[in-house]
Design a protein around this motif. Sequence first.
Motif, PDB file in Angstrom:
ATOM      1  N   GLU A  59       0.806  -1.217   0.000  1.00  0.00           N
ATOM      2  CA  GLU A  59       0.000   0.000   0.000  1.00  0.00           C
ATOM      3  C   GLU A  59       0.842   1.271   0.000  1.00  0.00           C
ATOM      4  O   GLU A  59       0.304   2.372  -0.108  1.00  0.00           O
ATOM      5  N   GLY A  60       2.171   1.107   0.156  1.00  0.00           N
ATOM      6  CA  GLY A  60       3.051   2.265   0.121  1.00  0.00           C
ATOM      7  C   GLY A  60       3.576   2.721   1.460  1.00  0.00           C
ATOM      8  O   GLY A  60       4.209   3.786   1.553  1.00  0.00           O
ATOM      9  N   ALA A  61       3.345   1.937   2.512  1.00  0.00           N
ATOM     10  CA  ALA A  61       3.840   2.320   3.835  1.00  0.00           C
ATOM     11  C   ALA A  61       5.364   2.362   3.837  1.00  0.00           C
ATOM     12  O   ALA A  61       6.037   1.545   3.193  1.00  0.00           O
ATOM     13  N   SER A  62       5.929   3.293   4.562  1.00  0.00           N
ATOM     14  CA  SER A  62       7.367   3.507   4.615  1.00  0.00           C
ATOM     15  C   SER A  62       8.017   2.594   5.660  1.00  0.00           C
ATOM     16  O   SER A  62       7.320   1.990   6.495  1.00  0.00           O
ATOM     17  N   PRO A  63       9.341   2.496   5.656  1.00  0.00           N
ATOM     18  CA  PRO A  63      10.006   1.755   6.732  1.00  0.00           C
ATOM     19  C   PRO A  63       9.651   2.280   8.119  1.00  0.00           C
ATOM     20  O   PRO A  63       9.482   1.487   9.051  1.00  0.00           O
ATOM     21  N   ASP A  64       9.511   3.593   8.275  1.00  0.00           N
ATOM     22  CA  ASP A  64       9.101   4.138   9.566  1.00  0.00           C
ATOM     23  C   ASP A  64       7.707   3.653   9.950  1.00  0.00           C
ATOM     24  O   ASP A  64       7.442   3.349  11.120  1.00  0.00           O
ATOM     25  N   ASP A  65       6.799   3.585   8.965  1.00  0.00           N
ATOM     26  CA  ASP A  65       5.463   3.065   9.235  1.00  0.00           C
ATOM     27  C   ASP A  65       5.523   1.623   9.705  1.00  0.00           C
ATOM     28  O   ASP A  65       4.827   1.226  10.647  1.00  0.00           O
ATOM     29  N   LEU A  66       6.344   0.834   9.055  1.00  0.00           N
ATOM     30  CA  LEU A  66       6.457  -0.579   9.423  1.00  0.00           C
ATOM     31  C   LEU A  66       7.164  -0.753  10.760  1.00  0.00           C
ATOM     32  O   LEU A  66       6.869  -1.698  11.506  1.00  0.00           O
ATOM     33  N   ARG A  67       8.076   0.150  11.082  1.00  0.00           N
ATOM     34  CA  ARG A  67       8.693   0.112  12.406  1.00  0.00           C
ATOM     35  C   ARG A  67       7.615   0.232  13.487  1.00  0.00           C
ATOM     36  O   ARG A  67       7.623  -0.506  14.479  1.00  0.00           O
ATOM     37  N   ALA A  68       6.677   1.143  13.264  1.00  0.00           N
ATOM     38  CA  ALA A  68       5.592   1.327  14.226  1.00  0.00           C
ATOM     39  C   ALA A  68       4.690   0.096  14.278  1.00  0.00           C
ATOM     40  O   ALA A  68       4.237  -0.316  15.356  1.00  0.00           O
ATOM     41  N   GLU A  69       4.410  -0.494  13.120  1.00  0.00           N
ATOM     42  CA  GLU A  69       3.564  -1.692  13.071  1.00  0.00           C
ATOM     43  C   GLU A  69       4.201  -2.837  13.870  1.00  0.00           C
ATOM     44  O   GLU A  69       3.547  -3.487  14.695  1.00  0.00           O
ATOM     45  N   VAL A  70       5.473  -3.083  13.617  1.00  0.00           N
ATOM     46  CA  VAL A  70       6.161  -4.177  14.306  1.00  0.00           C
ATOM     47  C   VAL A  70       6.288  -3.872  15.794  1.00  0.00           C
ATOM     48  O   VAL A  70       6.169  -4.774  16.637  1.00  0.00           O
TER      49      VAL A  70
END
Length: 263
Positions: free
Chosen positions: A224-235
């Motif tokens: 969907e275009g989420a950034s590495p920072d977005d995924l850091r928050a998800e994890v």
Amino acid sequence: MKQLNPYLTGGITPDWTDYLLAYQEAGADAVEIGLPFSDPMMDGATIQQASDQALRRGVTIDSILADLVAVRAHVRIPLIAMTYANLVFRDGPETFCRRLAGAGISGLIVPDVPVDEAGRLEAAATAAGIDLILLAAPVTAPDRLAEIGRRSRGFVYAVSVMDTTGERDALAATAAPLARRLREVTELPVLIGFGISTPGQAAAAARAGDGVVIASALMRRVLEGASPDDLRAEVAGFRAALDQVDQEMPVARAHPEVSGYRR
């Protein structure tokens, strides 16, 4: 401590190793790296789309391993390759496992190689210093389950549901019974995967087993275009949920230290 192993399709974006490092910073215990394959029989729509996107970019095993070598100095947690037998046996498991080890990968999951056909791959992985991680399903017979528990290395992957990977509204009812059966036949950590989509589901799975693998929910965000920072928050959200389970539970069972698959 409950283990968190998030999944990342190798080469899904030009900056895909930034997601790997973001996972690490967020508290992942290991990262499962998917080596894209054109016919991933156990993967649902999201992981298939992630693999297709990587393949359209021209990604190869060589390019993924080269990318890992480039960031190797920054990686402090174990890396686990996940792929299919076609790629492993094309040049032979001995060559394949040596290539993985040369890039800093220390674990391997090949879901379409059953335990009774894994002898050559098992020997090749051992010789290269790679842990061959075996999978068990809810319908696995008791004797076969015991063999999987005995021969797996690093941890045992408990496939929570008889289906392909993909997000689900709730943790499968078959997850906890499978984890309990496995914990009766192995001292290795039992990690539950397939369909774990939210921190709440991860916590429920961790109460039954020793940790979780999170895949489709994360790859959907990348697609969907989420950034590495977005995924850091998800994890980090998944990490917090597992840490809460650790605080709730009185005493976790002791596991042998196996190839660093623990924080």
